[in-house]
Design a protein around this motif. Structure first.
Motif, PDB file in Angstrom:
ATOM      1  N   ASN A 193      -6.139 -13.837 -17.719  1.00  0.00           N
ATOM      2  CA  ASN A 193      -6.623 -12.635 -18.389  1.00  0.00           C
ATOM      3  C   ASN A 193      -8.090 -12.846 -18.797  1.00  0.00           C
ATOM      4  OD1 ASN A 193      -7.014 -10.547 -20.505  1.00  0.00           O
ATOM      5  ND2 ASN A 193      -4.840 -10.195 -20.184  1.00  0.00           N
ATOM      6  N   PRO A 194      -8.971 -11.847 -18.609  1.00  0.00           N
ATOM      7  CA  PRO A 194     -10.384 -12.029 -18.948  1.00  0.00           C
ATOM      8  C   PRO A 194     -10.719 -11.807 -20.429  1.00  0.00           C
ATOM      9  CG  PRO A 194     -10.081  -9.903 -17.913  1.00  0.00           C
ATOM     10  CD  PRO A 194      -8.732 -10.567 -17.900  1.00  0.00           C
ATOM     11  N   GLU A 195      -9.713 -11.596 -21.274  1.00  0.00           N
ATOM     12  CA  GLU A 195      -9.996 -11.378 -22.694  1.00  0.00           C
ATOM     13  C   GLU A 195     -10.189 -12.721 -23.409  1.00  0.00           C
ATOM     14  OE1 GLU A 195      -7.435  -8.774 -24.801  1.00  0.00           O
ATOM     15  OE2 GLU A 195      -7.311  -7.296 -23.195  1.00  0.00           O
ATOM     16  N   THR A 196     -11.263 -13.414 -23.055  1.00  0.00           N
ATOM     17  CA  THR A 196     -11.525 -14.738 -23.619  1.00  0.00           C
ATOM     18  C   THR A 196     -12.896 -14.778 -24.284  1.00  0.00           C
ATOM     19  OG1 THR A 196     -12.442 -15.506 -21.509  1.00  0.00           O
ATOM     20  CG2 THR A 196     -10.090 -15.882 -21.893  1.00  0.00           C
ATOM     21  N   ASP A 197     -13.043 -15.704 -25.212  1.00  0.00           N
ATOM     22  CA  ASP A 197     -14.315 -15.950 -25.883  1.00  0.00           C
ATOM     23  C   ASP A 197     -14.658 -17.422 -25.753  1.00  0.00           C
ATOM     24  OD1 ASP A 197     -14.699 -13.330 -26.772  1.00  0.00           O
ATOM     25  OD2 ASP A 197     -13.412 -13.662 -28.517  1.00  0.00           O
ATOM     26  N   LEU A 198     -15.958 -17.711 -25.636  1.00  0.00           N
ATOM     27  CA  LEU A 198     -16.438 -19.083 -25.584  1.00  0.00           C
ATOM     28  C   LEU A 198     -17.045 -19.467 -26.930  1.00  0.00           C
ATOM     29  CD1 LEU A 198     -18.211 -19.244 -22.094  1.00  0.00           C
ATOM     30  CD2 LEU A 198     -15.878 -19.884 -22.671  1.00  0.00           C
ATOM     31  N   SER A 199     -16.801 -20.694 -27.349  1.00  0.00           N
ATOM     32  CA  SER A 199     -17.424 -21.216 -28.566  1.00  0.00           C
ATOM     33  C   SER A 199     -17.940 -22.613 -28.269  1.00  0.00           C
ATOM     34  CB  SER A 199     -16.415 -21.252 -29.719  1.00  0.00           C
ATOM     35  OG  SER A 199     -15.287 -22.045 -29.384  1.00  0.00           O
ATOM     36  N   VAL A 200     -19.105 -22.924 -28.839  1.00  0.00           N
ATOM     37  CA  VAL A 200     -19.805 -24.182 -28.548  1.00  0.00           C
ATOM     38  C   VAL A 200     -19.832 -25.063 -29.777  1.00  0.00           C
ATOM     39  CG1 VAL A 200     -22.016 -25.202 -27.878  1.00  0.00           C
ATOM     40  CG2 VAL A 200     -21.208 -23.114 -26.749  1.00  0.00           C
ATOM     41  N   ASN A 201     -19.479 -26.330 -29.599  1.00  0.00           N
ATOM     42  CA  ASN A 201     -19.641 -27.347 -30.642  1.00  0.00           C
ATOM     43  C   ASN A 201     -20.854 -28.182 -30.252  1.00  0.00           C
ATOM     44  OD1 ASN A 201     -19.491 -29.656 -32.312  1.00  0.00           O
ATOM     45  ND2 ASN A 201     -17.262 -29.455 -32.491  1.00  0.00           N
ATOM     46  N   SER A 202     -21.997 -27.889 -30.883  1.00  0.00           N
ATOM     47  CA  SER A 202     -23.243 -28.541 -30.492  1.00  0.00           C
ATOM     48  C   SER A 202     -23.245 -30.029 -30.796  1.00  0.00           C
ATOM     49  CB  SER A 202     -24.432 -27.868 -31.203  1.00  0.00           C
ATOM     50  OG  SER A 202     -24.224 -27.882 -32.603  1.00  0.00           O
ATOM     51  N   LYS A 203     -22.500 -30.458 -31.855  1.00  0.00           N
ATOM     52  CA  LYS A 203     -22.470 -31.882 -32.198  1.00  0.00           C
ATOM     53  C   LYS A 203     -21.707 -32.678 -31.153  1.00  0.00           C
ATOM     54  CE  LYS A 203     -22.871 -31.246 -37.214  1.00  0.00           C
ATOM     55  NZ  LYS A 203     -22.243 -31.509 -38.529  1.00  0.00           N
ATOM     56  N   LYS A 204     -20.529 -32.183 -30.782  1.00  0.00           N
ATOM     57  CA  LYS A 204     -19.718 -32.878 -29.777  1.00  0.00           C
ATOM     58  C   LYS A 204     -20.106 -32.488 -28.353  1.00  0.00           C
ATOM     59  CE  LYS A 204     -15.617 -33.274 -32.722  1.00  0.00           C
ATOM     60  NZ  LYS A 204     -14.166 -32.979 -32.850  1.00  0.00           N
ATOM     61  N   GLU A 205     -20.972 -31.456 -28.237  1.00  0.00           N
ATOM     62  CA  GLU A 205     -21.410 -30.962 -26.936  1.00  0.00           C
ATOM     63  C   GLU A 205     -20.208 -30.568 -26.070  1.00  0.00           C
ATOM     64  OE1 GLU A 205     -24.045 -33.708 -25.111  1.00  0.00           O
ATOM     65  OE2 GLU A 205     -25.705 -33.232 -26.448  1.00  0.00           O
ATOM     66  N   THR A 206     -19.339 -29.753 -26.645  1.00  0.00           N
ATOM     67  CA  THR A 206     -18.170 -29.259 -25.935  1.00  0.00           C
ATOM     68  C   THR A 206     -18.131 -27.738 -25.981  1.00  0.00           C
ATOM     69  OG1 THR A 206     -16.790 -29.426 -27.930  1.00  0.00           O
ATOM     70  CG2 THR A 206     -16.807 -31.328 -26.427  1.00  0.00           C
ATOM     71  N   ILE A 207     -17.433 -27.157 -25.010  1.00  0.00           N
ATOM     72  CA  ILE A 207     -17.268 -25.704 -24.935  1.00  0.00           C
ATOM     73  C   ILE A 207     -15.772 -25.395 -24.979  1.00  0.00           C
ATOM     74  CG2 ILE A 207     -17.751 -23.611 -23.612  1.00  0.00           C
ATOM     75  CD1 ILE A 207     -19.961 -25.174 -22.179  1.00  0.00           C
ATOM     76  N   SER A 208     -15.382 -24.570 -25.924  1.00  0.00           N
ATOM     77  CA  SER A 208     -13.977 -24.184 -26.059  1.00  0.00           C
ATOM     78  C   SER A 208     -13.784 -22.745 -25.606  1.00  0.00           C
ATOM     79  CB  SER A 208     -13.505 -24.330 -27.513  1.00  0.00           C
ATOM     80  OG  SER A 208     -13.627 -25.663 -27.943  1.00  0.00           O
ATOM     81  N   GLN A 209     -12.585 -22.467 -25.123  1.00  0.00           N
ATOM     82  CA  GLN A 209     -12.240 -21.127 -24.650  1.00  0.00           C
ATOM     83  C   GLN A 209     -10.982 -20.653 -25.371  1.00  0.00           C
ATOM     84  OE1 GLN A 209     -11.042 -20.746 -20.505  1.00  0.00           O
ATOM     85  NE2 GLN A 209     -12.294 -18.919 -20.283  1.00  0.00           N
ATOM     86  N   ALA A 210     -11.032 -19.452 -25.920  1.00  0.00           N
ATOM     87  CA  ALA A 210      -9.892 -18.877 -26.636  1.00  0.00           C
ATOM     88  C   ALA A 210      -9.518 -17.551 -25.987  1.00  0.00           C
ATOM     89  CB  ALA A 210     -10.224 -18.670 -28.104  1.00  0.00           C
ATOM     90  N   CYS A 211      -8.218 -17.360 -25.739  1.00  0.00           N
ATOM     91  CA  CYS A 211      -7.723 -16.133 -25.101  1.00  0.00           C
ATOM     92  C   CYS A 211      -7.054 -15.248 -26.152  1.00  0.00           C
ATOM     93  CB  CYS A 211      -6.740 -16.481 -23.983  1.00  0.00           C
ATOM     94  SG  CYS A 211      -6.057 -15.037 -23.148  1.00  0.00           S
ATOM     95  N   LYS A 212      -7.476 -14.005 -26.212  1.00  0.00           N
ATOM     96  CA  LYS A 212      -6.891 -13.059 -27.152  1.00  0.00           C
ATOM     97  C   LYS A 212      -5.558 -12.506 -26.654  1.00  0.00           C
ATOM     98  CE  LYS A 212     -11.527 -11.514 -28.529  1.00  0.00           C
ATOM     99  NZ  LYS A 212     -12.454 -10.363 -28.544  1.00  0.00           N
ATOM    100  N   ALA A 213      -5.299 -12.654 -25.370  1.00  0.00           N
ATOM    101  CA  ALA A 213      -4.078 -12.081 -24.800  1.00  0.00           C
ATOM    102  C   ALA A 213      -2.863 -12.978 -25.005  1.00  0.00           C
ATOM    103  CB  ALA A 213      -4.286 -11.810 -23.308  1.00  0.00           C
ATOM    104  N   CYS A 214      -3.010 -14.273 -24.639  1.00  0.00           N
ATOM    105  CA  CYS A 214      -1.847 -15.172 -24.724  1.00  0.00           C
ATOM    106  C   CYS A 214      -1.966 -16.201 -25.839  1.00  0.00           C
ATOM    107  CB  CYS A 214      -1.635 -15.890 -23.390  1.00  0.00           C
ATOM    108  SG  CYS A 214      -2.908 -17.108 -23.002  1.00  0.00           S
ATOM    109  N   GLY A 215      -3.117 -16.261 -26.514  1.00  0.00           N
ATOM    110  CA  GLY A 215      -3.297 -17.197 -27.607  1.00  0.00           C
ATOM    111  C   GLY A 215      -3.743 -18.580 -27.183  1.00  0.00           C
ATOM    112  N   PHE A 216      -4.049 -18.773 -25.897  1.00  0.00           N
ATOM    113  CA  PHE A 216      -4.485 -20.091 -25.423  1.00  0.00           C
ATOM    114  C   PHE A 216      -5.799 -20.484 -26.087  1.00  0.00           C
ATOM    115  CE2 PHE A 216      -7.376 -22.366 -22.593  1.00  0.00           C
ATOM    116  CZ  PHE A 216      -6.655 -23.539 -22.371  1.00  0.00           C
ATOM    117  N   HIS A 217      -5.924 -21.771 -26.406  1.00  0.00           N
ATOM    118  CA  HIS A 217      -7.171 -22.304 -26.951  1.00  0.00           C
ATOM    119  C   HIS A 217      -7.326 -23.741 -26.463  1.00  0.00           C
ATOM    120  CE1 HIS A 217     -10.149 -23.927 -29.765  1.00  0.00           C
ATOM    121  NE2 HIS A 217     -10.530 -22.671 -29.952  1.00  0.00           N
ATOM    122  N   GLY A 218      -8.433 -24.006 -25.798  1.00  0.00           N
ATOM    123  CA  GLY A 218      -8.658 -25.358 -25.295  1.00  0.00           C
ATOM    124  C   GLY A 218     -10.059 -25.506 -24.746  1.00  0.00           C
ATOM    125  N   LEU A 219     -10.414 -26.740 -24.381  1.00  0.00           N
ATOM    126  CA  LEU A 219     -11.742 -27.027 -23.852  1.00  0.00           C
ATOM    127  C   LEU A 219     -11.826 -26.588 -22.395  1.00  0.00           C
ATOM    128  CD1 LEU A 219     -12.353 -30.614 -25.277  1.00  0.00           C
ATOM    129  CD2 LEU A 219     -13.167 -28.444 -26.199  1.00  0.00           C
TER     130      LEU A 219
END
Length: 447
Positions: A105-131
């Motif tokens: 599903n394309p209903e996702t948002d990206l969030s950046v942790n600048s300290k750890k230099e990681t990118i996380s993805q969260a899905c509003k449709a199924c609740g998935f959250h991960g790198l």
């Protein structure tokens, strides 16, 4: 212009997630040729991502410089690039940075942790959250330019960000590259007389990408001079022989296996798309069997079941190719795997990777297409118990169906049986002759 599904693998005309079709316009000539993506802002809005992300993604994939003019809403990729090819590249960006790895599903948002230099993805449709699982060049750009940053402050090209910082440093009186203070404005001639002799060549080249002498920049200019040679190369893959295209697919699968990304949720779909692009989908199981199977084939079959199902489902040719690949693996590990042939085919059948009709057709004929005929005969002999079981199971199912039909007919006849039971009740005529016989007997005795 029209619109297309955000996930173009979905063919449903009523799919709710739509985006405008990319519109590209080629401008300039020679070394100055460039492709302007006219409606990139609208496409990015439909995807829920900053317009700089897909633009940079194109640059990374094509090995070309990019330029963003926010004031005039112009998103540029150096070189001549076809809109259809850019649309295909956009599908890759969507798979990696937009679609949810769990529910597509394309209903996702990206969030950046600048300290750890990681990118996380969260899905509003199924609740998935991960790198993000993809290690792409664009990841570095996203970390430096998070989605919540003002787009106008992001670098407009690979060097514009540095140019902007140097310009700001000059205005604020900060230290220049040669260690001097720039508290007061300098004339245009001063940099040539004082700074130029001691200024590193790399810093001078950053002012204009066209004179960059780095290996990457030279490669990019060579691609520009050929008017999109990379695009033509990808299209030329279909003009190669089947063996060469199989080799390309082999290299793709092997690189994924070596990098440990073969078991990612989206790996099966991407490999299937690559095989379809190369037009070798039905032959691809041969490559998969060669790379993934060894003497522990029963473990590998279970581990890569989804991958094989992508290729063999409802495709008898692909299933036959997979059997051929298994025959080759058995030939390589004959002493270990030949006694296990029935169990191997039973496992493939139970996991729905191979269908009954394909197995029965294979068992009816010994072929020397993949292995020597003598070995093929041995494999068929070892598989005979499984094939017999498969045939008997089919016959039992047919007989069960016939018995079910007989029961229905028998029950129907039972309903009519009461009519037959009334016949012996109304039999006065049959009793009369018996009585006459008895009377005759009596008369005889009397005489």
């Amino acid at each position: 212009m029209g619109s297309v599904n955000v996930n173009r693998n979905v063919s449903d005309a009523f799919y709710r997630y739509k985006m405008p079709r990319l519109v590209a316009k080629v401008e300039g000539k020679g070394n100055g040729i460039k492709t302007v993506i006219v409606n990139m802002a609208d496409v990015a809005k439909a995807l829920g991502r900053p317009a700089t992300y897909p633009t940079k993604y194109f640059g990374c994939e094509l090995g070309a410089q990019t330029l963003v003019d926010f004031k005039n809403d112009r998103f540029i990729v150096n070189g001549s690039h076809d809109a259809a090819k850019l649309q295909d590249l956009l599908d890759g960006f969507i798979r990696k940075f937009v679609l949810c790895p769990e529910c597509d599903n394309p209903e996702t948002d990206l969030s950046v942790n600048s300290k750890k230099e990681t990118i996380s993805q969260a899905c509003k449709a199924c609740g998935f959250h991960g790198l993000l699982q993809f290690n792409h060049k664009l990841n570095t750009y996203i970390i430096k330019n998070p989605p919540n940053m003002n787009p106008g402050t992001q670098g407009a090209s690979l060097t514009e960000g540095k140019r902007a910082r140097r310009s700001k440093a000059k205005h604020n009186g900060e230290t220049t590259t040669n260690g001097e203070r720039s508290g007061s404005p300098k004339s245009e001639e001063e940099p040539e007389l004082i700074v130029a002799p001691t200024k590193p060549v790399a810093d001078v080249d950053e002012d204009d990408w066209a004179v960059d002498v780095s290996e990457e920049a030279v490669r990019a200019r060579l691609q520009d001079l050929t008017d999109g040679a990379k695009n033509l190369t990808l299209n030329d893959d279909l003009e190669k022989t089947e063996k060469e295209r199989m080799d390309i697919f082999y290299a793709t699968v092997k690189s994924r296996k070596d990098s440990g990304t073969l078991e990612l949720p989206t790996a099966a779909k991407e490999l299937l798309a690559e095989a379809e692009r190369l037009e070798i989908k039905s032959k691809a199981p041969l490559v998969l069997a060669e790379l993934l199977f060894d003497e522990k084939i029963h473990i590998e079959i279970k581990r890569h079941r989804i991958l094989f199902l992508r290729f063999t489902h409802d495709d008898p040719k692909a299933q036959k190719a997979l059997i051929g690949g298994i025959e080759q693996i058995i030939a390589m590990h004959k002493s270990t795997l030949l006694p296990k042939v029935p169990a191997i085919f039973k496992l493939l059948y139970d996991l729905d990777i191979l269908e009954e009709n394909v197995l029965m057709e294979w068992g009816s004929k010994v072929s020397k297409k993949y292995v020597p005929k003598e070995l093929s005969q041995e494999i068929h002999n070892k598989a005979e118990p499984f094939l017999t079981w498969l045939k008997e199971a089919e016959e039992e199912e047919e007989s069960t169906e016939e018995e079910d039909d007989l029961e229905i007919e028998y029950n129907d006849r039972l309903k009519a049986s009461p009519l037959k039971e009334h016949k012996p009740v109304n039999t006065p005529k049959s009793s009369a002759p018996v009585e006459e016989d008895e009377e005759d007997d009596v008369d005889i005795d009397a005489i």
